[in-house]
Design an enzyme around this catalytic site. Structure first.
Site, PDB file in Angstrom:
ATOM      1  N   ASN D  28      -0.520  -2.981   1.073  1.00 29.85           N
ATOM      2  CA  ASN D  28      -0.583  -1.523   1.000  1.00 29.85           C
ATOM      3  C   ASN D  28      -0.079  -1.064  -0.348  1.00 29.85           C
ATOM      4  O   ASN D  28       0.858  -1.613  -0.908  1.00 29.85           O
ATOM      5  CB  ASN D  28       0.203  -0.859   2.145  1.00 29.85           C
ATOM      6  N   SER D  44      -2.858   2.480   8.284  1.00 27.45           N
ATOM      7  CA  SER D  44      -2.443   1.200   8.877  1.00 27.45           C
ATOM      8  C   SER D  44      -3.622   0.446   9.500  1.00 27.45           C
ATOM      9  O   SER D  44      -4.375   1.017  10.302  1.00 27.45           O
ATOM     10  CB  SER D  44      -1.393   1.459   9.966  1.00 27.45           C
ATOM     11  N   GLY D  45      -3.772  -0.812   9.140  1.00 28.23           N
ATOM     12  CA  GLY D  45      -4.708  -1.701   9.827  1.00 28.23           C
ATOM     13  C   GLY D  45      -6.165  -1.288   9.802  1.00 28.23           C
ATOM     14  O   GLY D  45      -6.939  -1.707  10.670  1.00 28.23           O
ATOM     15  N   SER D  73       0.302   3.428   6.795  1.00 30.53           N
ATOM     16  CA  SER D  73       0.730   2.023   6.848  1.00 30.53           C
ATOM     17  C   SER D  73       2.052   1.887   7.586  1.00 30.53           C
ATOM     18  O   SER D  73       2.956   2.719   7.426  1.00 30.53           O
ATOM     19  CB  SER D  73       0.898   1.505   5.423  1.00 30.53           C
ATOM     20  N   SER D  74       2.162   0.832   8.398  1.00 34.27           N
ATOM     21  CA  SER D  74       3.422   0.624   9.125  1.00 34.27           C
ATOM     22  C   SER D  74       4.588   0.377   8.175  1.00 34.27           C
ATOM     23  O   SER D  74       5.740   0.519   8.561  1.00 34.27           O
ATOM     24  CB  SER D  74       3.276  -0.542  10.113  1.00 34.27           C
ATOM     25  N   ASP D  75       4.296   0.027   6.906  1.00 35.32           N
ATOM     26  CA  ASP D  75       5.363  -0.174   5.927  1.00 35.32           C
ATOM     27  C   ASP D  75       5.750   1.120   5.204  1.00 35.32           C
ATOM     28  O   ASP D  75       6.540   1.084   4.251  1.00 35.32           O
ATOM     29  CB  ASP D  75       4.939  -1.231   4.891  1.00 35.32           C
ATOM     30  N   HIS D  95       2.747  -3.514  -1.856  1.00 35.79           N
ATOM     31  CA  HIS D  95       3.211  -4.662  -1.064  1.00 35.79           C
ATOM     32  C   HIS D  95       2.014  -5.548  -0.754  1.00 35.79           C
ATOM     33  O   HIS D  95       0.961  -5.052  -0.356  1.00 35.79           O
ATOM     34  CB  HIS D  95       3.846  -4.171   0.236  1.00 35.79           C
ATOM     35  N   HIS D  97       0.888  -9.891   0.551  1.00 38.57           N
ATOM     36  CA  HIS D  97       1.305 -11.226   0.984  1.00 38.57           C
ATOM     37  C   HIS D  97       0.584 -12.257   0.106  1.00 38.57           C
ATOM     38  O   HIS D  97       0.076 -13.258   0.611  1.00 38.57           O
ATOM     39  CB  HIS D  97       0.965 -11.462   2.459  1.00 38.57           C
ATOM     40  N   ASP D 120       6.704 -11.274 -20.793  1.00 42.42           N
ATOM     41  CA  ASP D 120       5.885 -10.149 -21.246  1.00 42.42           C
ATOM     42  C   ASP D 120       5.945  -8.968 -20.275  1.00 42.42           C
ATOM     43  O   ASP D 120       5.619  -7.839 -20.644  1.00 42.42           O
ATOM     44  CB  ASP D 120       4.417 -10.580 -21.398  1.00 42.42           C
ATOM     45  N   HIS D 171       9.336 -13.000   3.841  1.00 39.64           N
ATOM     46  CA  HIS D 171       8.314 -11.973   3.994  1.00 39.64           C
ATOM     47  C   HIS D 171       7.311 -12.028   2.831  1.00 39.64           C
ATOM     48  O   HIS D 171       6.302 -12.708   2.951  1.00 39.64           O
ATOM     49  CB  HIS D 171       8.998 -10.614   4.114  1.00 39.64           C
ATOM     50  N   TYR D 228       2.769  -4.396 -29.433  1.00 41.21           N
ATOM     51  CA  TYR D 228       1.633  -4.961 -28.701  1.00 41.21           C
ATOM     52  C   TYR D 228       0.738  -3.819 -28.239  1.00 41.21           C
ATOM     53  O   TYR D 228       1.228  -2.791 -27.793  1.00 41.21           O
ATOM     54  CB  TYR D 228       2.154  -5.751 -27.494  1.00 41.21           C
TER      55      TYR D 228
END
Lengths: 230, 230, 230, 230
Positions: D28, D44-45, D73-75, D95, D97, D120, D171, D228
């Site tokens: 998310n 969410s989902g 989102s559940s987060d 976030h 995984h 960097d 996690h 840069y």
């Protein structure tokens, strides 16, 4: 000549790239025509991007170019030696530097039979053959590479129909099959079991597949009473 | 018959290839129709490139072909055994040789619960079931593979709804779900946690996810008071 | 000016992305025009998605911008130092942070010659050069990076035509070649042998490729009597 | 409301999938609008295949849904806690995984600074934060995840602008940035250095990047005198 076979060999070489078994020009597939005793093989160092079926080179078993505007693959003498010895049972040979199979070849050890994925295709460990001697390399490297494959299979009493693949220490894999398509399929399988095999070792496996499961899986696909497929 | 389900099973088998869980013909997905007690499954050894929904085979729970011009997957007896035992709660079964899950299967050890990715889908370790005996393999290999899955889940008291996956030592993963789509999703997740799990071990992990975090993650998606999703 | 070379440098930089050797803006390829003594190089930090051939920057060997609306790559002083020292024999330089070559660079050890894939391109180990001193870094980092490459090749008596690649400890790989295309090809090969080399070590390899096979493979492609390719 | 920002958040969530940092619905991305103090976040989902910009949910800093037909989102409570604490300097949170960053998170150890790719973007090790207590998990898991991130950065005296990423033990990773696009970029970089870092350890690295090179690389991109880019 042999237009159908040239198309098949061309498609086989393309498939090696599509399957990511070959990068740049690091591979070659050939087919053997049993009737004419001629070999169709990829030209040496030609970019896959521009290569066409008509660019395939036809050579006889002594290595004479019968048709083709290009030089054949520099590994041609290895293919020829294999066809001279085993041409009665095989119709295609493939050489790649696919990542994981090559890592095993560089490590100098056989790929042990660890699971049924392997057993479905190869009836035992994939042998990693030792290095050539200095005089073999300097005298006729590609020819003696073929000689090495044949002599080690003979010495180790490995049935070349049951194990259609080997690794050359410090170099990479060779596979073969009844057709060039089957040889390509064996290269795909070999790379996958090399990858799985590395990860299995990393999980500290000490298990080896029992012989009776090897028998079952190999024979249900390849035995007299095979019942896999249509 | 069951045209909708045949389309779903066909799409499920295709998705296994698209997600790179299956190469060549190394996988099979099936669905169970609770009303008719019939199973729709992929034909054996048919190329994914040419396979169509109408090629799916319909068999009854005794393995009789009810409809279809092809032989069903050689693993059909495993699927049937699972549906006979668990058909009241599951509607789909998938078998693959996906790379990392198969490496774990070849290593013969359970995939430990190491993180919340795992916990979001599976309520505990993924069991790696032992090998069949020689007589089971020689007598009726695919049937006893199903028997093994069911008996080991029973013996270890694992809830088959909470852990919808297992590994067969020396072979590879099986997953299931309420539908064939869910079974495919579980195969995707299993391969990913197998990959993450290998890398976690390579970083020398000795940590295991605390039970209360496993509870939280599993239950926020699957529990009575789940609040993940819409 | 140098429109052809700008197109080539642009295509080379694109190819680094297509080959997944560069993510985001982490790489740069340049070419040296021997006649004008000018260098064509990628602009600094410009997205590959919008970059065009005309955005390439032309600088002289002292780093003065001769043409271009953008600032050149921040690594330009390294490229210039290499062309000043070796511009008589090389025409292209490439820097990437490709995953496996960078892992070797971060490990601070040379990539040993383990197989013929390596031998086909590089006549010996890929040297991993030590870190710069604090004063070199603070004074003129990118310039002294070039100085380091040249001085270590000189000190170790490595022929820069025979080994067209190096690693900088804690940083990543640099490659070069007779053209910018050849330098890109060397980056592709370097990443592949870095990957194979890691996996070979993981299989516990203690074998090193015999010198006579290194000689054979390198010389059949690059020696006086080379017979690879057309 | 905030149509531009909804489009940006939607595109950011899509990019996570395109970059293979997110599979299924495991990620998310959100953005914070400093003027209205509102947060735009993924629902969410919801499948990425059908998700549209208009599906993004707008919530206030107390978690009240201001606009949107879906649950966020559940987060979301984690994102909100981060914006409440750091909303004056950051505008986006992500976030995922992603495979290798999650493996490091599962191993429970910081990603050490091993090279300039890391330097960097991140001015030091990526902290792996400890697990929540059982009561925190059971009471308000997602909220205390945010609290944990903030309190550990405070306790360890890590500057949240200099290190825009962390791992949560068992996690996975969280990243942030001045915008949601920057937070996504940090997720891409984090996954790459996690991968390189694993491979570096596998090569038995004991080297750590000297502080003066970390300073040079971080500051040439992010310092007062950064040179840069354009």
């Amino acid at each position: 000549m042999l237009e159908n076979l040239k198309e098949k060999v061309y498609q086989a070489n393309r498939k090696l790239v599509d399957e990511k078994l070959v990068i740049l020009t690091w591979g070659n597939a050939s087919a053997f025509d049993k009737d004419t005793k001629l070999v169709v093989i990829k030209p040496s160092g030609v970019s896959y991007a521009t290569m066409k079926a008509e660019d395939m080179v036809i050579v006889d078993l002594d290595g004479n170019i019968i048709e083709g505007k290009y030089k054949p693959s520099s590994d041609t003498p290895t293919h020829l030696e294999i066809y001279r010895a085993w041409g009665d049972v095989i119709g295609g040979v493939v050489h790649t530097h696919s990542t994981h199979a090559t890592a095993w070849a560089q490590s100098g050890i056989d790929i042990p039979i660890q699971g049924t994925t392997h057993a479905d295709y190869f009836y035992g460990d994939i042998p990693c053959l030792g290095v050539l001697t200095q005089s073999e390399v300097e005298d006729n490297y590609e020819h003696f590479t073929g000689v090495k494959i044949i002599s080690e299979f003979t010495k180790r009493k490995i049935n070349i129909v049951e194990i259609q693949a080997c690794l050359l220490t410090g170099h990479g894999p060779f596979t073969w099959g009844s057709t060039v398509d089957k040889a390509v399929e064996n290269s795909i399988v070999l790379e996958e079991i090399a990858k799985m095999g590395l990860h299995t070792l990393q999980l500290n496996n000490t298990i080896k597949l029992p012989q009776y499961i090897l028998d079952k899986h190999y024979l249900r696909k390849h035995g007299k009473n095979a019942y896999y497929g249509q």
